[in-house]
Design a protein around this motif. Structure first.
Motif, PDB file in Angstrom:
ATOM      1  N   SER A  89     -21.671  23.366  46.092  1.00 26.86           N
ATOM      2  CA  SER A  89     -20.787  24.538  46.048  1.00 26.86           C
ATOM      3  C   SER A  89     -21.548  25.836  46.343  1.00 26.86           C
ATOM      4  O   SER A  89     -20.955  26.834  46.708  1.00 26.86           O
ATOM      5  CB  SER A  89     -20.076  24.615  44.704  1.00 26.86           C
ATOM      6  N   ARG A  90     -22.858  25.777  46.173  1.00 24.26           N
ATOM      7  CA  ARG A  90     -23.678  26.964  46.446  1.00 24.26           C
ATOM      8  C   ARG A  90     -24.293  26.910  47.832  1.00 24.26           C
ATOM      9  O   ARG A  90     -25.110  27.776  48.174  1.00 24.26           O
ATOM     10  CB  ARG A  90     -24.795  27.064  45.405  1.00 24.26           C
ATOM     11  N   GLY A  91     -23.960  25.873  48.547  1.00 24.85           N
ATOM     12  CA  GLY A  91     -24.411  25.792  49.926  1.00 24.85           C
ATOM     13  C   GLY A  91     -25.792  25.203  50.108  1.00 24.85           C
ATOM     14  O   GLY A  91     -26.317  25.166  51.209  1.00 24.85           O
ATOM     15  N   ASN A  92     -26.384  24.705  49.017  1.00 29.15           N
ATOM     16  CA  ASN A  92     -27.698  24.071  49.154  1.00 29.15           C
ATOM     17  C   ASN A  92     -27.475  22.583  49.432  1.00 29.15           C
ATOM     18  O   ASN A  92     -27.513  21.737  48.537  1.00 29.15           O
ATOM     19  CB  ASN A  92     -28.520  24.288  47.879  1.00 29.15           C
ATOM     20  N   LEU A  93     -27.206  22.288  50.708  1.00 25.57           N
ATOM     21  CA  LEU A  93     -26.803  20.930  51.078  1.00 25.57           C
ATOM     22  C   LEU A  93     -27.924  19.925  50.900  1.00 25.57           C
ATOM     23  O   LEU A  93     -27.696  18.796  50.481  1.00 25.57           O
ATOM     24  CB  LEU A  93     -26.318  20.914  52.532  1.00 25.57           C
ATOM     25  N   GLN A  94     -29.138  20.356  51.241  1.00 25.25           N
ATOM     26  CA  GLN A  94     -30.257  19.417  51.152  1.00 25.25           C
ATOM     27  C   GLN A  94     -30.497  18.967  49.709  1.00 25.25           C
ATOM     28  O   GLN A  94     -30.692  17.794  49.448  1.00 25.25           O
ATOM     29  CB  GLN A  94     -31.519  20.060  51.725  1.00 25.25           C
TER      30      GLN A  94
END
Ligand code: ZN
Length: 452
Positions: free
Chosen positions: A201-206
């Protein structure tokens, strides 16, 4: 509402936010019994529902962690002035992005931790007869977990082994702490899955991908399935499976394990050391008393040849000890010591057995005892080299003898006056060189001579 309890869930159950799962369960059971509508009427129904709702969240480690996390986030937002300007800007920026899920924080340091774990450590307190095992439960970051493990083990090391049962359980508790505490793999899986969603949800996909990979393996099948789906999606979106491997901060370090093992074994070690010290002490005491005993015996054995000799030997003719002699009148005994050894002469009263007089006669000297009262006497003598510390007896008697028969001394009253007798005796030592005139003197034992 308390800052760390924004919705009042903890206060609804009457516990602190730091309460353990057991404490929460116990509080809930007590309150539920008190407020259940079946037992206490409808008046408390609302309260019962509030308690139940609070328990539903707080009894689930993941939901509780989320609640604690939201409490911290609320605190941060309420007190922006206390934060550094940079962090404040960052927080605002993040808020602008509208993060939906808060990642789980460590229950100790409050820091966001990517791979949190629910761990229980144990502290043991012994009270001579029994022991008490206190569980220290929480969602920890790896660093705080290591600290808590060491702390709990150290406390146990100090106070856990003072009872027999506590001793065994202390070793167990320390080893459990040393190998990472008591874990709940299903809870850990849920925590990882929650954080995977939070970072997504915070965009830290890795990071979300890496956590989802971990959450896809575990006993909770639903979580595993959802996590596996996310993994597949992210791989399609270009997540690198090689970069998706996170370093495991939870790996038990050799140093930490060694430290705990040392503590675990120093617990019985301390006990053994105490016992050993007691045994050594005991033995030392025994040895001491043995030594003392043998020393005494040495002294006793050594006595005859030791330094306890007469300090100032008597002169020739000197009386030894108390004597019963008259000063002006009485009979006289003349003694000629024919031997080169010193002699002691005793005049013993036959009727009482007491020594009337004893005198020292040096070797080759003549001496006299005067003032002997009327009576029947036995005259004994002994030869020796050295006198003992009393200066009255020889340490070792070389030879002891007595005059034949007894000497009957009687004062005679004549017209000329009182006439007392005078005995003259030659003490001979070497048999065979006795003067021809003298009658053989019979041998007596040293004991006989010494006897009064
Ligand atoms: Zn921490």
């Amino acid at each position: 509402m308390a800052e760390n309890d924004p919705q009042g869930l903890y206060s609804a159950l009457g516990v602190q936010p730091s309460a353990t799962a057991e404490q929460i369960r116990a509080a809930y059971r007590k309150l539920a019994k008190e407020t259940h509508p079946d037992t206490s009427g409808n008046s408390s129904a609302e309260r019962f529902h509030r308690i139940s709702a609070a328990y539903e969240i707080l009894s689930d480690p993941i939901r509780r962690a989320r609640y604690d996390g939201s409490a911290r986030e609320a605190q941060r937002q309420e007190t922006p002035r206390q934060e550094a300007p940079k962090q404040e800007a960052k927080a605002r920026k993040q808020q602008a992005k509208a993060p939906t899920i808060e990642p789980i924080c460590c229950s100790r340091c409050g820091q966001v931790t990517a791979q949190p774990r629910s761990v229980t450590f144990f502290r043991l307190y012994s009270f001579l007869i029994d022991y008490f095992r206190q569980p220290i439960q929480g969602i920890f970051c790896a660093r705080c977990a290591r600290r808590e493990g060491l702390k709990s083990s150290f406390i146990t090391l100090l106070v856990g082994w003072w009872s027999r049962r506590g001793l065994i359980h202390s070793v167990g508790a320390i080893l459990t702490n040393g190998f990472g505490g008591k874990r709940e793999p299903a809870v850990d899986q849920g925590l990882l899955w929650h954080n995977a969603q939070a970072f997504l949800s915070r965009g830290n996909l890795q990071l979300a991908y890496a956590l989802a990979v971990q959450a896809s393996v575990g006993s909770d099948r639903y979580v595993a399935k959802d996590a596996a789906e996310l993994v597949a999606k992210l791989e399609k979106a270009g997540a690198d499976s090689w970069q998706g491997r996170l370093k495991d901060p939870w790996r038990v370090s050799v140093l930490s394990a060694a430290g705990h093992i040392l503590m675990a074994f120093s617990v019985p070690g301390i006990v053994v050391a105490f016992m050993y010290a007691a045994i050594i002490d005991d033995r030392a005491n025994n040895r001491h008393s043995h030594a003392a005993a043998s020393q005494t015996s040495v002294v006793t054995e050594a006595l005859p040849s030791s330094v306890n000799t007469c300090a100032s030997p008597p002169s020739n003719g000197e009386l030894l000890g108390r004597s019963r002699l008259a000063t002006a009148v009485g009979h006289i005994l003349l003694i000629n010591n024919g031997s080169s050894d010193d002699a002691i002469v005793k005049v013993k009263d036959v009727s009482t057995g007491e020594v009337a007089a004893a005198a020292f006669v040096s070797g080759k000297k003549t001496a006299s005892i005067s003032g002997i009262w009327d009576g029947i006497y036995k005259i004994q003598y002994a030869f020796g080299d050295r006198l003992d510390s009393t200066c009255r007896n020889f340490i070792e008697i070389k030879d002891a003898r007595q005059f034949p028969g007894t000497a009957s001394l009687r004062v005679e009253f004549t017209p000329k006056g009182i006439v007392s007798q005078s005995l003259s005796q030659t003490l001979s030592y070497s048999i065979g060189v006795l003067p021809a005139s003298s009658v053989a003197h019979e041998h007596i034992s040293a004991l006989e001579f010494g006897r009064q």
